[in-house]
Write an enzyme that holds these catalytic residues in place. Structure first.
Site, PDB file in Angstrom:
ATOM      1  N   ASP A  36       7.155  24.976 -39.168  1.00  8.19           N
ATOM      2  CA  ASP A  36       8.205  25.123 -38.153  1.00  8.19           C
ATOM      3  C   ASP A  36       9.524  25.644 -38.725  1.00  8.19           C
ATOM      4  O   ASP A  36      10.590  25.073 -38.462  1.00  8.19           O
ATOM      5  CB  ASP A  36       8.478  23.781 -37.454  1.00  8.19           C
ATOM      6  N   GLU A 206       4.983  25.437 -27.003  1.00  6.11           N
ATOM      7  CA  GLU A 206       6.086  24.814 -27.746  1.00  6.11           C
ATOM      8  C   GLU A 206       6.811  25.886 -28.558  1.00  6.11           C
ATOM      9  O   GLU A 206       6.552  27.078 -28.427  1.00  6.11           O
ATOM     10  CB  GLU A 206       5.537  23.729 -28.674  1.00  6.11           C
TER      11      GLU A 206
END
Length: 324
Positions: A36, A206
């Site tokens: 991420d 997401e």
């Protein structure tokens, strides 16, 4: 004497080979299991703030990495630690960072809450330097409930052309956009009285990200399951940060010859040379553990119509590029 000469030549050859290898970043760009990644530019340096990819109970801190050339990276350990965030105790995820008025604000998700009854959500920490140490900014989560079905995780902070700051976030296949107050301590309602507006495009799961290019708003997100080979990045383009965002297609996905599950990304723009880089995580072919993800970088480019070309993921990474 002849042996010493041969030894010297071998050492020289090895050193030359090492230097040659450093002409590109290589992928991953630094060692360790990290995911991420939030990639930004501060003070003519590249910075990457990733999730420490481990079981949730071990995810209690964030490291950062900096580089002047995309090749050599310096690790800054524990720029944020839950020891400085009393309400956070696990699953510290997907940082987003922005500089404002000579302060650095690090937004993060924590505790992986599954309902409004649990404690956690999206927090804010602040520091005087990009490398921290970051301290809790408001002593509680900024967003601690599910609004429009969006789990409060995977936040991205976006500064619009008019100077307004927005937080764009959401898991569980829902994405919201909200206006941040000037001090980043609260959210400001829109003119219609609502605070959270849903901008979820088709396929969204997401990891939202947004940037502006030639007056257009490029909205990007991750699709598929984060532990699966179908994890990938898609995008849309609109005339406003509010959308509407109609899905155009995928631009980042796995290559079964290189790595699996390429997704959850951010973008670096070298404005001086107008170069775009996509920084993302992927899973090596040798790994089956869902947390074994590594941070990588590759070039991102556009066609004549402004559409993003599919990214080619590589083992080599990118060439050295300084910002000064």
């Amino acid at each position: 004497m002849k042996f010493l000469k041969l030894l010297f030549l071998f050492a020289l050859t090895t050193a030359s080979a090492t230097i040659a290898q450093q002409k590109t970043s290589g992928n991953p760009i630094f060692k360790g299991w990290y995911a991420d990644p939030e990639a930004v530019v501060f003070n003519k340096q590249y910075w990457v703030y990733p999730t420490y990819s481990a079981p949730y109970k071990e995810q209690v801190f964030l490291d950062a990495f900096s580089s002047k050339d995309l090749i050599s990276w310096e690790k800054h350990p524990h720029v944020l630690d839950t020891a400085n965030v009393k309400w956070a105790n696990k699953a510290v995820w997907a940082p987003a960072i922005i500089e404002k008025d000579k302060k650095y604000y690090l937004f993060f998700g924590a505790n992986d809450i599954q309902s409004d009854k649990e404690s956690g959500g999206i927090g804010v920490a602040v520091a005087d330097r990009p490398q921290g140490p970051f301290k809790d900014h408001i002593g509680k989560p900024l967003i601690d409930k599910f609004y429009n079905g969006a789990q409060p995780i995977d936040q991205f902070v976006f500064k619009d052309k008019d100077g307004q700051y927005y937080i764009i976030y959401g898991g569980w296949k829902h994405c919201n956009i909200a206006k941040l107050s000037d001090d980043f301590k609260t959210l400001i309602p829109y003119k219609d009285g609502t605070t959270y507006k849903e901008i979820t495009p088709e396929g969204y799961v997401e990891g939202p990200y947004m940037f502006v290019r030639n007056g257009k708003y490029y909205f990007m997100w991750s699709e598929g399951g984060w532990t699966g080979p179908d994890y990938s990045v898609a995008y849309a383009i609109a005339d406003s940060p509010m959308g509407p965002f109609k899905r155009i297609g995928k631009i980042l996905k796995q290559d079964p010859k290189i790595a699996r599950g390429a997704g959850h990304h951010s973008v670096i723009h070298n404005e001086k040379k107008d170069l775009y880089y996509i920084v993302y995580h992927r899973r090596p072919l040798t790994e089956t553990d869902g947390n074994h993800r590594e941070t990588c970088i590759d070039m991102m480019s556009f066609d004549k119509d402004g559409l993003i070309k599919p990214v080619v993921i590589t083992k080599e990474g990118v060439k050295a590029q300084r910002l000064d």
